[in-house]
Design an enzyme around this catalytic site. Structure first.
Site, PDB file in Angstrom:
ATOM      1  N   LEU A  76      -4.063   2.035   6.981  1.00  0.00           N
ATOM      2  CA  LEU A  76      -3.868   1.620   5.595  1.00  0.00           C
ATOM      3  C   LEU A  76      -2.495   2.153   5.190  1.00  0.00           C
ATOM      4  O   LEU A  76      -2.150   3.287   5.536  1.00  0.00           O
ATOM      5  CB  LEU A  76      -4.941   2.218   4.674  1.00  0.00           C
ATOM      6  CG  LEU A  76      -6.370   1.700   4.837  1.00  0.00           C
ATOM      7  CD1 LEU A  76      -7.313   2.478   3.940  1.00  0.00           C
ATOM      8  CD2 LEU A  76      -6.448   0.221   4.521  1.00  0.00           C
ATOM      9  N   ASP A  77      -1.726   1.379   4.478  1.00  0.00           N
ATOM     10  CA  ASP A  77      -0.402   1.820   4.033  1.00  0.00           C
ATOM     11  C   ASP A  77      -0.518   3.106   3.234  1.00  0.00           C
ATOM     12  O   ASP A  77      -1.541   3.374   2.605  1.00  0.00           O
ATOM     13  CB  ASP A  77       0.273   0.749   3.179  1.00  0.00           C
ATOM     14  CG  ASP A  77       0.660  -0.481   3.982  1.00  0.00           C
ATOM     15  OD1 ASP A  77       0.747  -0.374   5.223  1.00  0.00           O
ATOM     16  OD2 ASP A  77       0.864  -1.537   3.376  1.00  0.00           O
TER      17      ASP A  77
END
Length: 183
Positions: A76-77
């Protein structure tokens, strides 16, 4: 591999909480939302990186004696919050990684926005992804086979909210945004 896939279907258990410490101060709290002998689902807060010092795995390994061999299954960023699947064993990492690669895992992104959509309210967005400024990505109008990203997008109005004078939104209206990437 079959054992890890069976365990993926287990129901959620009780939550366990870990403290995330960055530069000597509490940055966030990690919750383990679900856990089996082969995997764990972590509630990743925004701002927590995936790699390096202070990352999700670094924090887990510091706080839990059994997390030394845990592996990331997907990313996930840094600025994104959400459910993060972590494999506890090499076998589970292979099985779960394979499930993500073969798109047997459905991902759904949910957010709230104060901005009106520019051109559409729902439908499927298709286009090639191209690097933009400062490491960001941009959706292009072209759609090259094998490289084209497809995402189903739905928006729903959440009503008006109280507007502050310094807001730059569109009058305080909020929208629920649900995006389901397919590629």
């Amino acid at each position: 591999a079959a054992k890890a896939e069976r365990e993926m279907r287990c129901s959620f258990g009780s939550s366990a909480f870990l403290q995330v410490v960055v530069l000597g101060r509490v940055a966030a709290s990690l919750a383990i939302l679900a856990e089996s002998g082969a995997w764990a689902v972590i509630d990743k807060p925004p701002g927590l990186s995936m790699h390096g010092p202070g990352s999700v795995l670094a924090v887990l390994r510091e706080e839990r004696d059994d997390a030394a061999g845990w592996r990331l299954v997907h990313r996930l960023d840094d600025g994104t919050s959400g459910c993060l699947v972590v494999a506890k064993t090499r076998e589970a990492a292979r099985a779960l990684g394979d499930a993500f690669r073969k798109r047997r895992v459905r991902k759904v992104y949910v957010g709230v926005s104060g901005k009106a959509p520019r051109d559409r309210k729902a439908g499927t967005l298709r286009g090639d992804m191209r690097r933009a400024r400062r490491g960001a990505w941009r959706l292009e109008r072209t759609c090259t086979p094998g490289r084209c990203a497809c995402t189903d997008l739905r928006l729903a109005g959440l009503g008006e909210t109280r507007r502050n004078d310094d807001d730059d939104d569109d009058g305080g209206a909020r929208r629920l945004v649900v995006a389901k990437p397919y590629t």
